[in-house]
Design a protein around this motif. Sequence first.
Motif, short mmCIF file in Angstrom:
data_model
loop_
_atom_site.label_atom_id
_atom_site.label_comp_id
_atom_site.label_asym_id
_atom_site.label_seq_id
_atom_site.Cartn_x
_atom_site.Cartn_y
_atom_site.Cartn_z
N GLU A 19 34.24 61.01 33.67
CA GLU A 19 33.84 61.08 32.26
C GLU A 19 33.19 59.78 31.79
N ASN A 20 33.70 58.64 32.23
CA ASN A 20 33.21 57.34 31.74
C ASN A 20 33.39 56.29 32.83
N SER A 22 31.22 63.11 40.85
CA SER A 22 32.47 63.82 41.12
C SER A 22 32.88 63.65 42.58
N GLY A 29 40.12 58.49 32.42
CA GLY A 29 38.67 58.63 32.50
C GLY A 29 38.20 59.70 33.47
N ILE A 39 38.46 63.92 34.76
CA ILE A 39 38.76 65.29 34.36
C ILE A 39 38.98 66.10 35.63
N ILE A 97 26.36 65.16 37.67
CA ILE A 97 27.72 64.79 37.29
C ILE A 97 28.39 64.12 38.49
N ARG A 132 42.00 67.36 29.52
CA ARG A 132 41.35 66.81 30.71
C ARG A 132 41.71 67.57 31.98
N ARG A 177 29.82 66.64 27.90
CA ARG A 177 30.83 65.59 27.68
C ARG A 177 30.77 64.51 28.75
N LEU A 178 30.25 64.85 29.93
CA LEU A 178 30.27 63.94 31.08
C LEU A 178 28.95 63.18 31.15
N GLN A 179 28.92 62.00 30.57
CA GLN A 179 27.67 61.25 30.43
C GLN A 179 27.55 60.06 31.36
N LEU A 237 31.51 71.14 28.72
CA LEU A 237 32.04 70.07 29.55
C LEU A 237 30.91 69.22 30.13
#
Length: 582
Positions: free
Chosen positions: A59-60, A32, A106, A108, A30, A145, A246-248, A243
């Motif tokens: 997230e995107n 971050s 976009g 979180i 992920i 978010r 959700r994070l692709q 979650l």
Amino acid sequence: IGAAAMPDRNGLYGAPDFQFAAEALNFQAIVSAELTLARGLEHRWLCGEYLGHLPLLVENVIGYKNLCKLLSKIHLRWRKQSGLLPFETAAYPAADLKELATHCEGLIALTGDQEGPLAMAWRAGGAAAMEAALDALCTVFPSDRIYVEIQRHLLRGERHYNRALVELAERKGLSLLATNGPAYDKGKGRAVLDVFTCLRYHSTLEQAGRLLEANTEKRIKSSAQMSALFADLPYAIENTVRLAGRLQFRLRDLGYQFPSYSVPEGESMDSFLHKLTLFGAQNRYGSISRQVRRQLEHELEIIKRLGFAGYFLIVWDICNFCTERGILCQGRGSAANSAVCYSLGITAVDPVSSGLLFERFLSEGRQGWPDIDIDLPSGPHRETVIQEVYQRYGQHGAAMTANVNHYRGRSAMREIGKVLGLPLDIIERFNALFARGDFPHTLEMEDQISRAGLDWKNPRHRAALTVFNATVGLPRNLGQHSGGMVICNDALNQIVPLENASMQGRVVMQWNKDACEELGMVKIDLLGLGMMAVMQDCLELAHHRGRPVDLARIDKKDKETYDLLCRAETIGVFQVESRAQM
């Protein structure tokens, strides 16, 4: 497939290596970062009182671009200062909530660990202050978010704080998220972390006190261990899994594009490159023979099919800038196999008469972009060229690639010994036994330890050696590459975070050259060589004495020079003075 986030503070420094490791080990990385929040910007570069460090998950692609832009913004106005402690005001670049609000789409947010905004508010003013801090974050992020983060590390006072977190999340209608915040894997990791903590706070192990880890709970835990730890809050674990799904966004989706070259009206980059090449060939060869024309057409056709015309035009433009200002420049390596490079003035060796193979440089089966390194005289001439590239592409369009410096033998023992209070003479003896390159010179490590006066039976010495073995190879600090630059159409700050280099007037990205190349970014090397500076001086002296020299037209059959090369008398001769070349 498991998932993990590794948020570097105010950066994405380790994100590429983390992504590559995830691909190799089949888990989800992920993207971050942990953003430092401040109460307000009191000066252009200096931030006010810290509110804490806020984890942000991508997230995107919109969120990724926003995160890169925000991180670049705070770094490019921040003055790097050495010797600051982590709690000092200017120790980190920081953003206020207003800036975060303009870049939050976009992304979180998690409320953070013991250095997060809620924990800092709790220590300052209890439950009321913590709720006020969360309300402030909720003005930036909608409820879907922002997650209230909860960790359990068996620390004193943690149970009371965590109970307040659970109640606050329920009252505000926010999701509770169970995380672990690991700082090491297992085994020796805690000792290494304690040593690094001492280095950050300019302390020794004996003086560090509560700065050190209270236990080993910050190790990586399995899913079963995390589920058992939060058995009373199963929905917090479920929220974590949900979650992650959700994070692709992945770093392979950067969307980097090499900049287009601006050509005259009515021309395409391919047609303009074709004209420039033929014009240059006329100057180089005088008259273009059938063999030369056939070779040029062959190369131009391959360049066109691969879509590399813009790259050649940009490299030509840089070399042309050098030529116009009397700065000696020379394309190195396999670029000398290209008649197009020779015609454009990028190289000074005729590959046609020398029978050089173009496909060694570029072919249709090649993976990735061509690589033309440009040698320049070291010193002010090279810096002139670098600053011209910055000026053309803007502060957000060009940057030097980073160089990640790692702990090696000498640096590791020097800093570990300082933290553990080892006698200076022992540290110096141990380091003196390293050969060049920081590896033992004809000595086994056991012999080196013995000769330095270290003793495995001494607890302090044993601890130093244990941490030493675990530290060598770990990242130490970020530097800048010797000459690699990445350029983009004024949007590089949306691809990778940028920051000021320690050298005035330079901007450096947070990734090294290998990460850039692996992720499809194009690097141009502008390398400064001392011998090129000597050649520059020699050519200028020859010109002043009425004997100008064109390197592309020097006599290739000079007998005295050839005899000198055959005798290997080439010490001090550019590029043929190493033993292998001799």
